[in-house]
Motif scaffolding. Sequence first.
Motif, PDB file in Angstrom:
ATOM      1  N   ALA A 138       0.849  -1.198   0.000  1.00 35.51           N
ATOM      2  CA  ALA A 138       0.000   0.000   0.000  1.00 35.51           C
ATOM      3  C   ALA A 138       0.884   1.248   0.000  1.00 35.51           C
ATOM      4  CB  ALA A 138      -0.919  -0.006   1.211  1.00 35.51           C
ATOM      5  N   ILE A 139       0.763   2.085  -1.021  1.00 36.02           N
ATOM      6  CA  ILE A 139       1.529   3.339  -1.084  1.00 36.02           C
ATOM      7  C   ILE A 139       0.747   4.467  -0.437  1.00 36.02           C
ATOM      8  CG2 ILE A 139       2.703   4.954  -2.647  1.00 36.02           C
ATOM      9  CD1 ILE A 139       3.070   2.722  -4.613  1.00 36.02           C
ATOM     10  N   ASP A 140      -0.562   4.292  -0.304  1.00 38.50           N
ATOM     11  CA  ASP A 140      -1.428   5.255   0.386  1.00 38.50           C
ATOM     12  C   ASP A 140      -2.124   4.556   1.551  1.00 38.50           C
ATOM     13  OD1 ASP A 140      -1.386   7.792  -1.191  1.00 38.50           O
ATOM     14  OD2 ASP A 140      -2.073   6.479  -2.802  1.00 38.50           O
ATOM     15  N   ASP A 141      -2.627   5.357   2.507  1.00 37.95           N
ATOM     16  CA  ASP A 141      -3.521   4.801   3.518  1.00 37.95           C
ATOM     17  C   ASP A 141      -4.780   4.309   2.804  1.00 37.95           C
ATOM     18  OD1 ASP A 141      -1.763   5.504   5.525  1.00 37.95           O
ATOM     19  OD2 ASP A 141      -2.823   7.356   6.052  1.00 37.95           O
ATOM     20  N   PRO A 163      -8.108   2.741   4.346  1.00 36.92           N
ATOM     21  CA  PRO A 163      -9.060   2.183   5.303  1.00 36.92           C
ATOM     22  C   PRO A 163     -10.091   1.322   4.583  1.00 36.92           C
ATOM     23  CG  PRO A 163      -8.774   4.556   5.625  1.00 36.92           C
ATOM     24  CD  PRO A 163      -8.118   4.212   4.330  1.00 36.92           C
ATOM     25  N   ALA A 164     -10.541   0.264   5.217  1.00 36.11           N
ATOM     26  CA  ALA A 164     -11.516  -0.632   4.585  1.00 36.11           C
ATOM     27  C   ALA A 164     -12.777   0.108   4.177  1.00 36.11           C
ATOM     28  CB  ALA A 164     -11.845  -1.774   5.550  1.00 36.11           C
ATOM     29  N   GLU A 165     -13.140   1.152   4.919  1.00 34.81           N
ATOM     30  CA  GLU A 165     -14.377   1.870   4.626  1.00 34.81           C
ATOM     31  C   GLU A 165     -14.323   2.610   3.292  1.00 34.81           C
ATOM     32  OE1 GLU A 165     -15.282   5.466   6.823  1.00 34.81           O
ATOM     33  OE2 GLU A 165     -13.254   5.504   7.649  1.00 34.81           O
ATOM     34  N   TYR A 166     -13.104   2.825   2.735  1.00 29.92           N
ATOM     35  CA  TYR A 166     -12.974   3.525   1.460  1.00 29.92           C
ATOM     36  C   TYR A 166     -13.158   2.609   0.258  1.00 29.92           C
ATOM     37  CZ  TYR A 166     -10.951   7.597   3.873  1.00 29.92           C
ATOM     38  OH  TYR A 166     -10.745   8.690   4.675  1.00 29.92           O
ATOM     39  N   GLY A 167     -12.945   1.297   0.444  1.00 28.26           N
ATOM     40  CA  GLY A 167     -12.928   0.413  -0.708  1.00 28.26           C
ATOM     41  C   GLY A 167     -11.691   0.693  -1.554  1.00 28.26           C
ATOM     42  N   GLY A 168     -11.684   0.165  -2.784  1.00 27.82           N
ATOM     43  CA  GLY A 168     -10.583   0.431  -3.699  1.00 27.82           C
ATOM     44  C   GLY A 168      -9.308  -0.312  -3.388  1.00 27.82           C
ATOM     45  N   SER A 169      -9.381  -1.283  -2.471  1.00 29.14           N
ATOM     46  CA  SER A 169      -8.200  -2.025  -2.041  1.00 29.14           C
ATOM     47  C   SER A 169      -8.361  -3.499  -2.411  1.00 29.14           C
ATOM     48  CB  SER A 169      -8.004  -1.861  -0.532  1.00 29.14           C
ATOM     49  OG  SER A 169      -6.855  -2.547  -0.087  1.00 29.14           O
ATOM     50  N   MET A 170      -7.472  -4.334  -1.903  1.00 27.25           N
ATOM     51  CA  MET A 170      -7.562  -5.772  -2.114  1.00 27.25           C
ATOM     52  C   MET A 170      -8.135  -6.433  -0.879  1.00 27.25           C
ATOM     53  SD  MET A 170      -4.626  -8.501  -3.374  1.00 27.25           S
ATOM     54  CE  MET A 170      -3.793  -8.922  -1.842  1.00 27.25           C
ATOM     55  N   VAL A 171      -9.057  -7.359  -1.076  1.00 27.43           N
ATOM     56  CA  VAL A 171      -9.565  -8.187   0.007  1.00 27.43           C
ATOM     57  C   VAL A 171      -9.248  -9.639  -0.344  1.00 27.43           C
ATOM     58  CG1 VAL A 171     -11.377  -6.559   0.627  1.00 27.43           C
ATOM     59  CG2 VAL A 171     -11.873  -8.391  -1.007  1.00 27.43           C
ATOM     60  N   PHE A 230      -9.046  -5.088   5.117  1.00 21.79           N
ATOM     61  CA  PHE A 230      -7.982  -4.566   5.969  1.00 21.79           C
ATOM     62  C   PHE A 230      -8.051  -3.041   6.065  1.00 21.79           C
ATOM     63  CE2 PHE A 230      -6.521  -8.182   3.458  1.00 21.79           C
ATOM     64  CZ  PHE A 230      -6.219  -9.097   4.446  1.00 21.79           C
ATOM     65  N   ASP A 231      -7.698  -2.536   7.238  1.00 17.19           N
ATOM     66  CA  ASP A 231      -7.472  -1.100   7.409  1.00 17.19           C
ATOM     67  C   ASP A 231      -5.976  -0.866   7.202  1.00 17.19           C
ATOM     68  OD1 ASP A 231     -10.064  -0.041   8.012  1.00 17.19           O
ATOM     69  OD2 ASP A 231      -9.940  -1.062   9.946  1.00 17.19           O
ATOM     70  N   LEU A 232      -5.605  -0.590   5.966  1.00 19.63           N
ATOM     71  CA  LEU A 232      -4.190  -0.506   5.607  1.00 19.63           C
ATOM     72  C   LEU A 232      -3.655   0.909   5.763  1.00 19.63           C
ATOM     73  CD1 LEU A 232      -4.269  -2.673   2.345  1.00 19.63           C
ATOM     74  CD2 LEU A 232      -3.473  -3.380   4.610  1.00 19.63           C
ATOM     75  N   ARG A 233      -2.439   1.001   6.284  1.00 21.13           N
ATOM     76  CA  ARG A 233      -1.705   2.265   6.303  1.00 21.13           C
ATOM     77  C   ARG A 233      -0.637   2.247   5.218  1.00 21.13           C
ATOM     78  NH1 ARG A 233      -0.014   2.731  12.648  1.00 21.13           N
ATOM     79  NH2 ARG A 233      -2.060   2.304  13.593  1.00 21.13           N
ATOM     80  N   LYS A 234      -0.168   3.410   4.852  1.00 21.19           N
ATOM     81  CA  LYS A 234       0.900   3.497   3.861  1.00 21.19           C
ATOM     82  C   LYS A 234       2.082   2.645   4.315  1.00 21.19           C
ATOM     83  CE  LYS A 234       3.198   7.403   3.500  1.00 21.19           C
ATOM     84  NZ  LYS A 234       3.532   8.798   3.147  1.00 21.19           N
ATOM     85  N   GLY A 235       2.516   1.748   3.451  1.00 22.73           N
ATOM     86  CA  GLY A 235       3.646   0.891   3.778  1.00 22.73           C
ATOM     87  C   GLY A 235       3.268  -0.497   4.242  1.00 22.73           C
ATOM     88  N   PHE A 287      -5.801   9.398  -6.237  1.00 25.43           N
ATOM     89  CA  PHE A 287      -5.840   7.953  -6.436  1.00 25.43           C
ATOM     90  C   PHE A 287      -5.411   7.226  -5.171  1.00 25.43           C
ATOM     91  CE2 PHE A 287      -4.275  10.032 -10.356  1.00 25.43           C
ATOM     92  CZ  PHE A 287      -5.380   9.827 -11.159  1.00 25.43           C
ATOM     93  N   LEU A 288      -5.673   5.937  -5.151  1.00 24.61           N
ATOM     94  CA  LEU A 288      -5.129   5.044  -4.139  1.00 24.61           C
ATOM     95  C   LEU A 288      -4.086   4.186  -4.846  1.00 24.61           C
ATOM     96  CD1 LEU A 288      -8.382   3.933  -2.259  1.00 24.61           C
ATOM     97  CD2 LEU A 288      -6.715   5.671  -1.563  1.00 24.61           C
ATOM     98  N   MET A 289      -2.814   4.366  -4.463  1.00 26.80           N
ATOM     99  CA  MET A 289      -1.721   3.711  -5.177  1.00 26.80           C
ATOM    100  C   MET A 289      -1.217   2.474  -4.438  1.00 26.80           C
ATOM    101  SD  MET A 289       0.553   6.867  -6.705  1.00 26.80           S
ATOM    102  CE  MET A 289       0.682   7.855  -5.219  1.00 26.80           C
TER     103      MET A 289
END
Length: 418
Positions: free
Chosen positions: A221-224, A226-234, A298-303, A336-338
Amino acid sequence: MKISKRLMNVANLCNCLSLAALFVAILYAGNRRMGGSASVLDLNSLSFASLVKNHEAKSHAHAHQSSRANSVTILPSTARQMFERDGYIVLRGILSSDALERLKAAGKSFIGKKTEEAQNTKIPKLFHTIGPRALFLSPPGEDDHPELNAFREVSLESLVPKVVAELMGLDPANDSLRVVRDVFLAKGPEKACGWHVDGLSIWPTEVKSPSNHTGINAWIAIDDMPAEYGGSMVVSPGSHAADWKFEAYRVIGSLPAQPNGGDISIEEYVNNTSAFLCDMHKGSPGLAKRIDATTKSFDLRKGDIIFADRWLFHKTTPLTEAGMKFLAEKDKDDPFLMRYSVRYEPGDSALISGVLSMEESVLFNPENAGRTLDDVAANDQLPWYPKAWPAVEEDEIENLMSFVSTSMSAATIMRKEA
């Protein structure tokens, strides 16, 4: 005197590694007691932060770690057990803040170069910007965009490949680890991809290596996010070993469901496939719903890094209303979410053969079909799959610029024409 100093440096590094491993073991036990298999294992102790900075400093100076340092583990055995059981583990603190800032700058630079192209395309997309083979974007000697070096630094020279090697259980005296694919991705309001395992364009190797290892994807994750935003991997925990996995492979035409190790005709492949890679919900709605019930976000933080087994089912999620609002209020030059994704395979993993393989290294040299990644490197003397562990190959790094401009360029043209 120099030898004594060198031995002292190695001893200090090994002590630091041991302290880091002890801290991780304690924190890991604490996280398990608190419950929730979607928790992130945080490695941000003082000793581990020192290890990260020490390792990155040596990598920038091209002073690679000794074999003794590479033989010292930084993860407790319980972390590997969790990975083998669930098919993934999420770690925090593997990359320094400096490395993350460089990775962020590299992403923004690449988006700037590709934005006009992305805006002009009419093809429905999963991501705003896709940067395949990102570690090749700025080879040594190419000074136009030096910030893009961050992709190569993270994929080859950070602690990421060491963690992957530990999760695989590789032996630094006998095994190697190579990057088979990497890609930078920037996510906006585009459509999402349903439950899947990645196809041959990303994993062009056989199902397992002769040493019984499978590939691992390091999803950074290059950006924070949070799961509530979507746009991530589950992910679907344990799906790499689920009783329904072969049914799912068959629906989307994955390699394990193909006869003869994938060495089949296009017609046979089409007949063996019910839906496109991202369309599990169309090919088998009931199965997709069954996998949905296992979803872990996941609630992901940058890194933060999701280390996932190659055969773990996963999907991207669309942006939620909260995510759309967040991006609208974000820096207008960075809406964007990178993320940066690196696929690693053991060096003894073999490329598949047959018409399903459109692999550049095979198009360039047909004799590479069926060869191991190590053999491809030895026979072609070209860095198609750069070595990342136990140490990078200096010749591969030095040859990147000429490789990108000649062999890879020619193979890319051949792939487009095939």
